[in-house]
Design a protein around this motif. Structure first.
Motif, PDB file in Angstrom:
ATOM      1  N   VAL A   7     -34.908  13.407 -45.484  1.00 31.34           N
ATOM      2  CA  VAL A   7     -33.467  13.131 -45.536  1.00 31.34           C
ATOM      3  C   VAL A   7     -33.126  11.918 -44.683  1.00 31.34           C
ATOM      4  N   GLN A   8     -33.757  11.848 -43.514  1.00 33.62           N
ATOM      5  CA  GLN A   8     -33.509  10.719 -42.620  1.00 33.62           C
ATOM      6  C   GLN A   8     -33.844   9.400 -43.311  1.00 33.62           C
ATOM      7  N   LYS A   9     -34.952   9.387 -44.018  1.00 35.27           N
ATOM      8  CA  LYS A   9     -35.422   8.157 -44.658  1.00 35.27           C
ATOM      9  C   LYS A   9     -34.543   7.748 -45.833  1.00 35.27           C
ATOM     10  N   PHE A  10     -34.067   8.752 -46.579  1.00 35.90           N
ATOM     11  CA  PHE A  10     -33.352   8.433 -47.813  1.00 35.90           C
ATOM     12  C   PHE A  10     -31.828   8.565 -47.683  1.00 35.90           C
ATOM     13  N   ALA A  11     -31.332   8.655 -46.449  1.00 36.57           N
ATOM     14  CA  ALA A  11     -29.882   8.771 -46.251  1.00 36.57           C
ATOM     15  C   ALA A  11     -29.103   7.615 -46.888  1.00 36.57           C
ATOM     16  N   PRO A  12     -29.555   6.357 -46.765  1.00 30.54           N
ATOM     17  CA  PRO A  12     -28.793   5.271 -47.412  1.00 30.54           C
ATOM     18  C   PRO A  12     -28.702   5.430 -48.933  1.00 30.54           C
ATOM     19  N   LEU A  13     -29.799   5.889 -49.570  1.00 30.24           N
ATOM     20  CA  LEU A  13     -29.759   6.102 -51.021  1.00 30.24           C
ATOM     21  C   LEU A  13     -28.800   7.231 -51.372  1.00 30.24           C
ATOM     22  N   LEU A  14     -28.810   8.271 -50.543  1.00 34.50           N
ATOM     23  CA  LEU A  14     -27.902   9.391 -50.756  1.00 34.50           C
ATOM     24  C   LEU A  14     -26.450   8.916 -50.655  1.00 34.50           C
ATOM     25  N   ALA A  15     -26.189   8.070 -49.665  1.00 34.94           N
ATOM     26  CA  ALA A  15     -24.834   7.541 -49.484  1.00 34.94           C
ATOM     27  C   ALA A  15     -24.412   6.720 -50.698  1.00 34.94           C
ATOM     28  N   ASP A  16     -25.326   5.900 -51.185  1.00 35.22           N
ATOM     29  CA  ASP A  16     -25.009   5.060 -52.341  1.00 35.22           C
ATOM     30  C   ASP A  16     -24.688   5.922 -53.563  1.00 35.22           C
ATOM     31  N   ALA A  17     -25.479   6.977 -53.751  1.00 37.12           N
ATOM     32  CA  ALA A  17     -25.229   7.875 -54.888  1.00 37.12           C
ATOM     33  C   ALA A  17     -23.886   8.577 -54.737  1.00 37.12           C
ATOM     34  N   ALA A  18     -23.552   8.970 -53.504  1.00 35.06           N
ATOM     35  CA  ALA A  18     -22.293   9.687 -53.270  1.00 35.06           C
ATOM     36  C   ALA A  18     -21.089   8.792 -53.534  1.00 35.06           C
ATOM     37  N   ARG A  19     -21.251   7.499 -53.273  1.00 34.75           N
ATOM     38  CA  ARG A  19     -20.128   6.577 -53.480  1.00 34.75           C
ATOM     39  C   ARG A  19     -19.907   6.262 -54.961  1.00 34.75           C
ATOM     40  N   ARG A  20     -20.921   6.483 -55.761  1.00 30.74           N
ATOM     41  CA  ARG A  20     -20.828   6.096 -57.176  1.00 30.74           C
ATOM     42  C   ARG A  20     -20.074   7.113 -58.027  1.00 30.74           C
ATOM     43  N   GLY A  21     -19.957   8.339 -57.534  1.00 34.17           N
ATOM     44  CA  GLY A  21     -19.221   9.299 -58.353  1.00 34.17           C
ATOM     45  C   GLY A  21     -19.441  10.728 -57.928  1.00 34.17           C
ATOM     46  N   PRO A  22     -18.798  11.658 -58.630  1.00 37.10           N
ATOM     47  CA  PRO A  22     -18.870  13.073 -58.252  1.00 37.10           C
ATOM     48  C   PRO A  22     -20.282  13.650 -58.328  1.00 37.10           C
ATOM     49  N   GLU A  23     -21.114  13.126 -59.243  1.00 35.20           N
ATOM     50  CA  GLU A  23     -22.480  13.650 -59.328  1.00 35.20           C
ATOM     51  C   GLU A  23     -23.233  13.382 -58.025  1.00 35.20           C
ATOM     52  N   ASP A  68     -35.653  18.077 -34.221  1.00 35.42           N
ATOM     53  CA  ASP A  68     -35.530  16.667 -33.852  1.00 35.42           C
ATOM     54  C   ASP A  68     -35.388  15.791 -35.097  1.00 35.42           C
ATOM     55  N   ALA A  69     -36.243  16.041 -36.089  1.00 32.64           N
ATOM     56  CA  ALA A  69     -36.156  15.274 -37.337  1.00 32.64           C
ATOM     57  C   ALA A  69     -34.843  15.557 -38.058  1.00 32.64           C
ATOM     58  N   ALA A  70     -34.437  16.828 -38.057  1.00 30.84           N
ATOM     59  CA  ALA A  70     -33.206  17.195 -38.761  1.00 30.84           C
ATOM     60  C   ALA A  70     -31.977  16.590 -38.092  1.00 30.84           C
ATOM     61  N   SER A  71     -31.960  16.546 -36.754  1.00 32.16           N
ATOM     62  CA  SER A  71     -30.795  15.974 -36.071  1.00 32.16           C
ATOM     63  C   SER A  71     -30.697  14.475 -36.333  1.00 32.16           C
ATOM     64  N   SER A  72     -31.839  13.800 -36.390  1.00 34.20           N
ATOM     65  CA  SER A  72     -31.823  12.373 -36.740  1.00 34.20           C
ATOM     66  C   SER A  72     -31.356  12.179 -38.178  1.00 34.20           C
ATOM     67  N   ALA A  73     -31.810  13.074 -39.061  1.00 27.48           N
ATOM     68  CA  ALA A  73     -31.375  13.006 -40.456  1.00 27.48           C
ATOM     69  C   ALA A  73     -29.871  13.221 -40.560  1.00 27.48           C
ATOM     70  N   LEU A  74     -29.371  14.186 -39.801  1.00 26.53           N
ATOM     71  CA  LEU A  74     -27.939  14.469 -39.825  1.00 26.53           C
ATOM     72  C   LEU A  74     -27.141  13.248 -39.385  1.00 26.53           C
ATOM     73  N   TYR A  75     -27.624  12.569 -38.352  1.00 27.31           N
ATOM     74  CA  TYR A  75     -26.921  11.374 -37.887  1.00 27.31           C
ATOM     75  C   TYR A  75     -26.912  10.297 -38.976  1.00 27.31           C
ATOM     76  N   ASN A  76     -28.060  10.094 -39.622  1.00 27.67           N
ATOM     77  CA  ASN A  76     -28.127   9.074 -40.676  1.00 27.67           C
ATOM     78  C   ASN A  76     -27.184   9.399 -41.833  1.00 27.67           C
ATOM     79  N   VAL A  77     -27.150  10.668 -42.217  1.00 28.45           N
ATOM     80  CA  VAL A  77     -26.264  11.075 -43.311  1.00 28.45           C
ATOM     81  C   VAL A  77     -24.804  10.846 -42.917  1.00 28.45           C
ATOM     82  N   CYS A  78     -24.449  11.243 -41.707  1.00 31.18           N
ATOM     83  CA  CYS A  78     -23.060  11.070 -41.261  1.00 31.18           C
ATOM     84  C   CYS A  78     -22.695   9.590 -41.141  1.00 31.18           C
ATOM     85  N   ALA A  79     -23.634   8.791 -40.649  1.00 24.48           N
ATOM     86  CA  ALA A  79     -23.356   7.363 -40.490  1.00 24.48           C
ATOM     87  C   ALA A  79     -23.125   6.688 -41.835  1.00 24.48           C
ATOM     88  N   ASP A  80     -23.860   7.130 -42.855  1.00 18.62           N
ATOM     89  CA  ASP A  80     -23.765   6.475 -44.160  1.00 18.62           C
ATOM     90  C   ASP A  80     -22.760   7.136 -45.100  1.00 18.62           C
TER      91      ASP A  80
END
Length: 363
Positions: A7-23, A68-80
């Motif tokens: 999740v940490q690694k792919f947070a930017p892709l997740l953010a991009d997908a979330a911005r594109r639409g409801p899916e 530790d990995a999950a908390s970093s992932a959470l930060y990346n998801v929230c940031a993006d």
């Protein structure tokens, strides 16, 4: 720790997908659930059978690694994806997970040192929640800030009680780091922080006076106080000075920790910015006590080389005072003469930062 790492690694892709639409937005909820599951207290213990781990220490390490990995992932998801997370109503779950994890760590048994419990994830979680919280309207920010500070304050109170028996200061320092994240990340919302600091101050004051607190705990606390005073803004921070200044001065009399001097510098800046005569008394008393004690400790040349950081911050404080509120040092009874004599004694100090601060003061 692998799901968190992914999740940490792919947070930017997740953010991009979330911005594109409801899916794309629909992906956020299960991803957040996955991350929060890894951050739940004791989450790592469920992996024992598949990992073949038998030893308690290994279980704890696995849990810490996953968290530790999950908390970093959470930060990346929230940031993006902060705006998208708010849109799907995920913030209450984030705050709830933060408070639950924090409470579990703080209430750990006295026999189990906090360092073994993955306490370091708290600061990263606090940063993540604050990043998302900033996207709310001001009243929402205030509500979130107060809820987080309340939980952190309760944890700090429990940890202070534990430290009386075990001298374990690691959890205290991590909780202070979490509080620093709140006051630093939400510093643009000083109205939201005013009540939070007021409810927190008795605990912070108690930490300052804790005899067994390690120097690095005091440094963490001073970093938090500096962030809080700045985050509150001059006008609101001024209301805290009658309580904060005597506590800082008293703590410095007990232990000559240089970090206390830079908190004092922040107090001086507030007085200088507001120019309110009634504020001067509390700050002047603190300043007199601290500079007098520091100058006494720096009375001979050898003391400067033995305590270069004390010298550095003492003369930084003195320069800040002369620049922002000169009346505090130039009034009758102020320890300016003793400070100048101390500076003369340290004229040949062999430390770059201490020398720079000393000569800046003399200039």
């Amino acid at each position: 720790g692998r799901p968190g790492g992914v999740v940490q690694k792919f947070a930017p892709l997740l953010a991009d997908a979330a911005r594109r639409g409801p899916e794309g937005q629909a992906l956020l909820e299960p991803v957040c659930a996955l991350v929060l599951r890894a951050l739940a207290p004791g989450a790592g213990l469920a992996g024992d059978a598949t990992l073949g781990v038998q030893v308690a220490e290994s279980r704890k390490f696995w849990e810490w690694e996953a968290a530790d990995a999950a908390s970093s992932a959470l930060y990346n998801v929230c940031a993006d994806c902060a705006a998208e997370l708010l849109a799907v109503g995920a913030l209450p779950a984030l705050v709830g997970a933060f408070c639950t994890r924090l409470s579990a760590e703080a209430q750990g048994s006295p026999e189990a040192p906090a360092a073994a419990c993955g306490f370091g994830v708290i600061e990263e979680m606090a940063k993540a929640v604050c990043v998302a919280a900033r996207m709310q309207p001001p009243d929402g920010v205030a509500s979130t800030a107060n809820e987080m500070v309340r939980a952190l304050g309760q944890a700090l109170e429990a940890l202070l009680r534990r430290a009386q028996a075990t001298s374990d200061c690691y959890g205290i320092s991590q909780t202070l780091d979490g509080l620093h994240s709140v006051f630093d990340r939400l510093k643009d919302f000083n109205e939201a922080l005013a009540g939070a600091f007021e409810q927190l101050w008795p605990l912070l004051s108690g930490t300052l006076g804790m005899a067994q607190a390690e120097d690095w705990v005091i440094e963490r606390l001073c970093r938090l106080l500096k962030a809080a005073l700045r985050g509150l803004g001059h006008q609101r921070a001024a209301g805290t000075l009658p309580a904060v200044c005597p506590a800082i001065g008293q703590a410095f009399a007990t232990r000559r920790h240089e970090a206390l001097l830079y908190v004092a510098s922040e107090c001086v800046r507030i007085v200088g910015a507001l120019r309110q005569p009634d504020l001067g008394a509390a700050v002047a008393g603190m300043l007199d006590a601290m500079i007098d004690a520091a100058a006494g400790a720096l009375a001979v040349p050898s003391a400067f080389n033995a305590n270069p950081y004390l010298a550095d911050d003492t003369f930084l404080l003195s320069s800040v005072t002369l620049r922002h509120a000169p009346g505090l040092l130039l009034r009758e009874g102020a320890p300016l003469a003793r400070l100048t004599a101390s500076a003369a004694a340290g004229a040949n100090v062999q430390h770059r930062d201490a020398g720079t601060s000393l000569y800046a003061f003399l200039a």
